[in-house]
Design a protein around this motif. Structure first.
Motif, PDB file in Angstrom:
ATOM      1  N   ASP A 154       0.825  -1.200   0.000  1.00 48.35           N
ATOM      2  CA  ASP A 154       0.000   0.000   0.000  1.00 48.35           C
ATOM      3  C   ASP A 154       0.864   1.258   0.000  1.00 48.35           C
ATOM      4  O   ASP A 154       0.517   2.263  -0.624  1.00 48.35           O
ATOM      5  N   SER A 175       2.044   1.861  -3.487  1.00 45.78           N
ATOM      6  CA  SER A 175       0.930   2.350  -4.289  1.00 45.78           C
ATOM      7  C   SER A 175       0.629   3.822  -3.978  1.00 45.78           C
ATOM      8  O   SER A 175       0.411   4.629  -4.890  1.00 45.78           O
ATOM      9  N   ARG A 232       3.383   6.026  -5.450  1.00 47.81           N
ATOM     10  CA  ARG A 232       3.256   6.162  -6.907  1.00 47.81           C
ATOM     11  C   ARG A 232       2.089   7.076  -7.275  1.00 47.81           C
ATOM     12  O   ARG A 232       2.180   7.865  -8.220  1.00 47.81           O
ATOM     13  N   SER A 233       0.992   6.988  -6.529  1.00 42.05           N
ATOM     14  CA  SER A 233      -0.145   7.870  -6.787  1.00 42.05           C
ATOM     15  C   SER A 233       0.233   9.325  -6.521  1.00 42.05           C
ATOM     16  O   SER A 233      -0.160  10.228  -7.266  1.00 42.05           O
TER      17      SER A 233
END
Length: 149
Positions: free
Chosen positions: A119, A122, A125-126
Motif C-alpha cells: 500500500d 501504491s 506512486r499515486s
C-alpha cells in the motif's frame, strides 16, 4: 473544465495520498506492539476516500438538458475519515512476556506489514502521478504563453 482546475484536483489527490501514507506509517510503527487485552490492542487503520463532484449550474437550451449528466465532473478527492480494521487480532501464548494476561496470552495488532508495504508503494506512486500531472499542466500553460511570440 479549465487547465487551472488541474492544480486543484492534483492537490487534493496529493493531500489524500499524504493521509494514506501517514496511516500506513502509523500501522507499520505499531505492528509489533502488544497488549494484555483485546480492547487495548492497536488495530490497523485505513483512510476512506470519496470523489468530490461539481455539477453544472448553467443549462443552455436543449443541449444543456442533453448533456446534464455529462457535465458532472470530478473536482478532486476528499478523505471521508479513517476507520479501524475490525479483523481479528493475533493472540500468542507467551506466558513469560511482561504484558501477558492471566492465561499467558498477549495480543498483537492485525497489521500485515507486507500488505502495508505494498500500500505504501501504491500511495507513493499515486502521489508521484499527481506531481507529474501538475508539472505537465504547468508546462502546457507556459507553452500557451509563448504562442504569441
Amino acid at each position: 473544465m479549465s487547465l487551472t482546475s488541474v492544480f486543484n484536483i492534483a492537490g487534493t489527490g496529493m493531500s489524500a495520498q499524504s493521509t494514506r501514507l501517514n496511516t500506513i506509517s502509523s500501522n507499520i510503527a505499531n505492528a509489533e506492539t502488544v497488549s494484555s487485552s483485546v480492547d487495548q490492542t492497536y488495530r490497523a487503520r485505513h483512510p476512506v476516500f470519496a470523489t468530490m463532484y461539481q455539477t453544472a449550474t448553467q443549462n443552455s437550451g436543449d443541449q444543456g438538458s442533453l448533456f446534464a449528466e455529462q457535465d458532472q465532473s470530478g473536482v478532486g478527492v476528499q478523505v471521508m475519515g479513517v476507520i479501524e480494521d475490525q479483523s481479528s487480532l493475533m493472540p500468542r501464548y507467551e506466558p513469560d512476556h511482561p504484558s501477558a494476561d492471566e492465561n499467558g496470552y498477549v495480543y498483537y495488532p492485525n497489521v500485515n506489514v507486507v500488505e502495508e508495504m505494498a500500500d505504501m508503494i501504491s500511495a507513493s506512486r499515486s502521489f508521484q502521478t499527481n506531481v507529474e500531472m501538475m508539472n505537465t499542466a504547468k508546462q502546457m500553460m507556459q507553452r500557451v504563453l509563448t504562442l504569441g511570440q
